[in-house]
Design an enzyme around this catalytic site. Structure first.
Site, PDB file in Angstrom:
ATOM      1  N   HIS A 180      10.461  10.520  13.447  1.00 33.28           N
ATOM      2  CA  HIS A 180       9.097  10.115  13.086  1.00 33.28           C
ATOM      3  C   HIS A 180       8.089  10.813  13.991  1.00 33.28           C
ATOM      4  O   HIS A 180       7.091  11.357  13.524  1.00 33.28           O
ATOM      5  CB  HIS A 180       8.932   8.600  13.238  1.00 33.28           C
ATOM      6  CG  HIS A 180       9.565   7.794  12.140  1.00 33.28           C
ATOM      7  ND1 HIS A 180       9.424   8.104  10.811  1.00 33.28           N
ATOM      8  CD2 HIS A 180      10.319   6.659  12.184  1.00 33.28           C
ATOM      9  CE1 HIS A 180      10.068   7.208  10.078  1.00 33.28           C
ATOM     10  NE2 HIS A 180      10.630   6.327  10.887  1.00 33.28           N
ATOM     11  N   TYR A 237      16.753   5.332   4.120  1.00 30.97           N
ATOM     12  CA  TYR A 237      17.034   3.899   4.155  1.00 30.97           C
ATOM     13  C   TYR A 237      18.203   3.587   3.219  1.00 30.97           C
ATOM     14  O   TYR A 237      18.488   4.331   2.288  1.00 30.97           O
ATOM     15  CB  TYR A 237      15.789   3.112   3.736  1.00 30.97           C
ATOM     16  CG  TYR A 237      14.962   2.638   4.911  1.00 30.97           C
ATOM     17  CD1 TYR A 237      15.071   3.256   6.161  1.00 30.97           C
ATOM     18  CD2 TYR A 237      14.073   1.577   4.790  1.00 30.97           C
ATOM     19  CE1 TYR A 237      14.328   2.821   7.244  1.00 30.97           C
ATOM     20  CE2 TYR A 237      13.319   1.141   5.871  1.00 30.97           C
ATOM     21  CZ  TYR A 237      13.451   1.760   7.093  1.00 30.97           C
ATOM     22  OH  TYR A 237      12.721   1.325   8.160  1.00 30.97           O
TER      23      TYR A 237
HETATM   24 ZN   LIG Z   1      11.941   4.771  10.382  1.00 30.30          ZN
END
Ligand SMILES: [Zn+2]
Length: 335
Positions: A180, A237
């Site tokens: 990120h 995810y």
């Molecule tokens: Zn994340």
């Protein structure tokens, strides 16, 4: 989700090369104990739903938004002439890159298990063009700090930016959070993700549906640096993320669930990152795009006459001085 103590403890088990099918065991959450309030805010000129918790604005579970760039009212554009609306948005940010492929960092002295940070950094350095240098006096840097979950900002935001790590965050989770910080969004938020996955909105926890939008839908800046969705990405995810009922929230186009991993960058991750941060030949120096600004001096930046003061920009309006920020090709009021 990883909100109960049990699932936090399970996080410790995942730092291995084994594939795990239940996403809630290994996906990252900024705060594990309490769910924050879902609030509508404006960020980078777009309206979006975020989770508000202890002064943090959290997006997709573990992405922090800089508080001084979040507004509860629609942000006014100071200077519209040069506004650039990004055309494609997805897996990586097009702005907020670290100059010279170099991420400066510091580690909180009291942080538990610093080895996971050093191991994650080593993993990034040995697989990509990104370098990590311990900060001396640089103003833009990542600070690894104790938190109640794992979280990070996306891209270089300017100034000190935290990566929070609770005891439960593994080396793999740390590699994900660094992803990120260098500019990666979650893999399932690609603009072309509907070609590869189906979102089962009926199985998502109420109020969490905003976590399943693409970055285009959320108005975030970005681009696709690889050609297709990668189930093996460390930024992907799992099938059961944010499930309300134990049923999958994300499935493949044939309806089947899939495994995700938090051990290493996938080969597609490496490809995408290295096209975001192309390598430099040894011995050559790339000039930094960010000039040095002196506090108290006036500058014309991106067409606006602005004052630099304590690291921020000020613009004189008929109501007096207002803090302004340059986001996505336009100057905007910060508050
Ligand atoms: Zn994340």
């Amino acid at each position: 989700m990883a909100c109960s103590k049990d699932s936090v403890e399970e996080l410790d088990l995942i730092d291995s090369s084994t594939q795990i099918t239940e996403a809630e065991d290994i996906t990252e959450m900024a705060h594990t104990e309490v769910n924050g309030n879902i609030t509508e805010v404006f960020f980078a000129g777009s309206k979006m739903l975020v989770e508000q918790h202890n002064g943090d604005y959290i997006y997709e579970g573990d992405i922090l938004l800089p508080p001084d760039m979040v507004s509860h009212e629609e942000v006014k554009v100071v200077f519209e002439k040069n506004e650039i609306v990004p055309e494609t948005k997805s897996v990586g940010r097009t702005s907020g890159r670290w100059p010279n492929n170099t991420v400066y960092y510091a580690i909180e002295s009291g942080l538990d298990n610093k080895t996971r940070v050093y191991d994650a950094i080593k993993h990034w350095e040995s697989n990509t063009n990104i370098k990590f240098v311990e900060r001396t006096s640089q103003s833009n840097y990542v600070y690894f700090v104790t938190g109640s979950g794992c979280s990070s900002y996306v891209g270089m935001i300017g100034g000190r930016q935290n990566i929070t790590l609770s005891t439960a965050c593994s080396t793999g989770n740390t590699i994900h959070e660094i992803g990120h910080a260098i500019g990666l969004w979650h893999e399932q938020s690609r603009v072309d993700r509907d070609n590869h996955i189906t979102i089962n909105f009926q199985n998502i926890q109420s109020g969490r549906e905003h976590n399943f939008k693409t970055y285009e839908e959320n108005g975030m800046d970005g681009d696709e640096f690889t050609t297709h969705l990668d189930f093996g990405s460390i930024m992907m995810y799992g099938s059961y993320s944010f499930s309300a009922n134990g049923q999958p929230t994300i499935v493949k186009k044939d309806g089947s669930t899939y495994s995700i991993q938090r051990s290493a960058l996938s080969s597609e991750d490496v490809k995408g990152i290295n096209s975001m941060y192309p390598g430099t030949s040894p011995g050559t120096t790339v000039t930094t795009t960010e000039p040095e600004y002196i506090d108290g001096e006036y500058y014309t930046v991106h067409g606006l006459y602005v004052l630099r003061y304590y690291g921020q920009w000020y613009y004189y309006t008929r109501y007096g001085w207002r803090t302004v920020i340059y986001v996505d090709g336009a100057w905007r009021y910060a508050y």
